[in-house]
Scaffold this active site. Sequence first.
Site, PDB file in Angstrom:
ATOM      1  CE1 TYR A   1      20.385   7.794  20.154  1.00  0.00           C
ATOM      2  CE2 TYR A   1      20.206  10.170  20.274  1.00  0.00           C
ATOM      3  CZ  TYR A   1      20.112   8.666  20.215  1.00  0.00           C
ATOM      4  OH  TYR A   1      18.323   9.405  19.973  1.00  0.00           O
TER       5      TYR A   1
ATOM      6  CE1 TYR B   1      17.922  13.828  20.656  1.00  0.00           C
ATOM      7  CE2 TYR B   1      17.907  11.878  21.649  1.00  0.00           C
ATOM      8  CZ  TYR B   1      17.580  12.119  20.426  1.00  0.00           C
ATOM      9  OH  TYR B   1      16.625  11.301  19.414  1.00  0.00           O
TER      10      TYR B   1
ATOM     11  NE  ARG C   1      11.963  13.626  19.449  1.00  0.00           N
ATOM     12  CZ  ARG C   1      11.691  12.782  18.684  1.00  0.00           C
ATOM     13  NH1 ARG C   1      13.488  12.055  18.624  1.00  0.00           N
ATOM     14  NH2 ARG C   1      11.028  11.546  18.250  1.00  0.00           N
TER      15      ARG C   1
ATOM     16  CG  HIS D   1      13.567   8.575  21.750  1.00  0.00           C
ATOM     17  ND1 HIS D   1      13.787  10.030  22.112  1.00  0.00           N
ATOM     18  CD2 HIS D   1      14.479   8.596  20.691  1.00  0.00           C
ATOM     19  CE1 HIS D   1      14.919  10.972  21.552  1.00  0.00           C
ATOM     20  NE2 HIS D   1      15.711   9.496  19.967  1.00  0.00           N
TER      21      HIS D   1
ATOM     22  CG  HIS E   1      16.232   5.102  17.719  1.00  0.00           C
ATOM     23  ND1 HIS E   1      15.593   6.326  16.964  1.00  0.00           N
ATOM     24  CD2 HIS E   1      16.811   6.274  18.820  1.00  0.00           C
ATOM     25  CE1 HIS E   1      15.375   7.616  17.201  1.00  0.00           C
ATOM     26  NE2 HIS E   1      16.734   7.455  18.293  1.00  0.00           N
TER      27      HIS E   1
HETATM   28 FE   LIG Z   1      17.195   9.712  19.105  1.00  0.00          FE
END
Ligand SMILES: [Fe+2]
Lengths: 237, 200
Positions: free
Chosen positions: A106, A145, A155, A158, A160
């Site tokens: 991110y 990640y 995870r 995905h 959000h």
């Molecule tokens: Fe996330």
Amino acid sequence: MSETVPGYRRPGLLTQPPYNAPDYGSTRLRHPQQELLRLPHTLTETSAPRFSPQRYPARADLTVQADGSAAMGERIIVAGRVLDEDGRPVRNTMVEVWQANAAGRYNHPGDDHDAPLDPNFQGMGRVFTDAEGWYRFVTIRPGAYPWRNHKDAWRPNHIHYSVFGAGFAQRMITQMYFPGDPLLALDPIFHATPDEAARNRLISKFDLELTQPEWALGYRFDIVLRGREATPMEDNH
Amino acid sequence: MPAPTPEAAPMQGLVASAHQTAGPYWHLVDFPEWADTTRHFAGNLPPGERIVLTGRVTDGSGAPVADAMVEIWHADPKGEYPDPNGPAEEFQGYGRCATKADGSFRFVTLKPGPVPLGDRARANSRQAPHVALAIFARGLLQHLCTRLYFEGEALNETDPVLGAVPPERRGTLVARQVEPGTWNLDLRLQGEGETVWMAV
Ligand SMILES: [Fe+2]
């Protein structure tokens, strides 16, 4: 206390995740221990903010910077409809998205995953639904990640989503997943929703109709917001 | 005469999508100016009292919740919500604020007026002025919802939501004026002094 305006329908059994989900460690100190107070819906819950594209400019292509520089990774098209439980389109509603880059990182100071940042990918988008409830954006397929919830916790891929709807009681934040991801079976956030069908509706569908030939694959993801009660309901609370 | 726009045939049996946590990286959609609902109205704010809403969010151990998204939604000073078919430029009591390292948030807005109850049997009854609060964060698979009320409002005595809260917990919903125009309400996710969270 009686309902004072036609409110929104309450969630079906097991179709929403609980606050207390022991397999997801961060819920331990953050879930309420007292029973929630059932709030009858009033104008506060059945009205919602409106976001004009003039004040909240759309950003429907996450893959290209203002100067034309392109993000790294697999370009994808994501589209779908925002509907309520009666199948009515939720029109002109703002849909915000955010995500990791192709490497699973991110663009966020709190993310210390040892994967490269992409200077040409911020990972934030904002689109509005049309009269039929359709939205569409172009992005990079996000990478998986690691997180520290348990051993080998990663995870699944995905995106959000944040959606407002027409009443603040419809406000929701969720995540869109990708079909065939082996990490889904291991993910305590995905699995927190007990109902299997409800979980699986968070998985987008690969869609050749949305695919743009020789340019990008398409994924379809519909979002359903709560429907309205037909008439005000009495209850004993 | 133009033909009426055809309404798409409703599909029955859809179920609302499951919520998922906003996670720790939701700040990619944090726009700090959103914490000031008056930002679009430099010289021509609707009449009303400009106020500051502050508070701290803490968890079950009393530690600050430093990564939360707090949202507010409330009526205008007349107790009205924007007309869904009116101009999108009118005042809206919607704000978003990220909590800081100490769990604190701060909004600038206009103090809401009493909102009609909308109950036909009690046509003139009004809810006490209040602000809907929503907390999104890592560890919250759905957002937590509650309401903020203002200490000293006469309508607090007859408000049906406040009245449904056990008296000993009512204080968790009532903000105090800590200095003129600044109202504070701390939010406890869990444990002693836990906020009254609401199933909305
Ligand atoms: Fe996330």
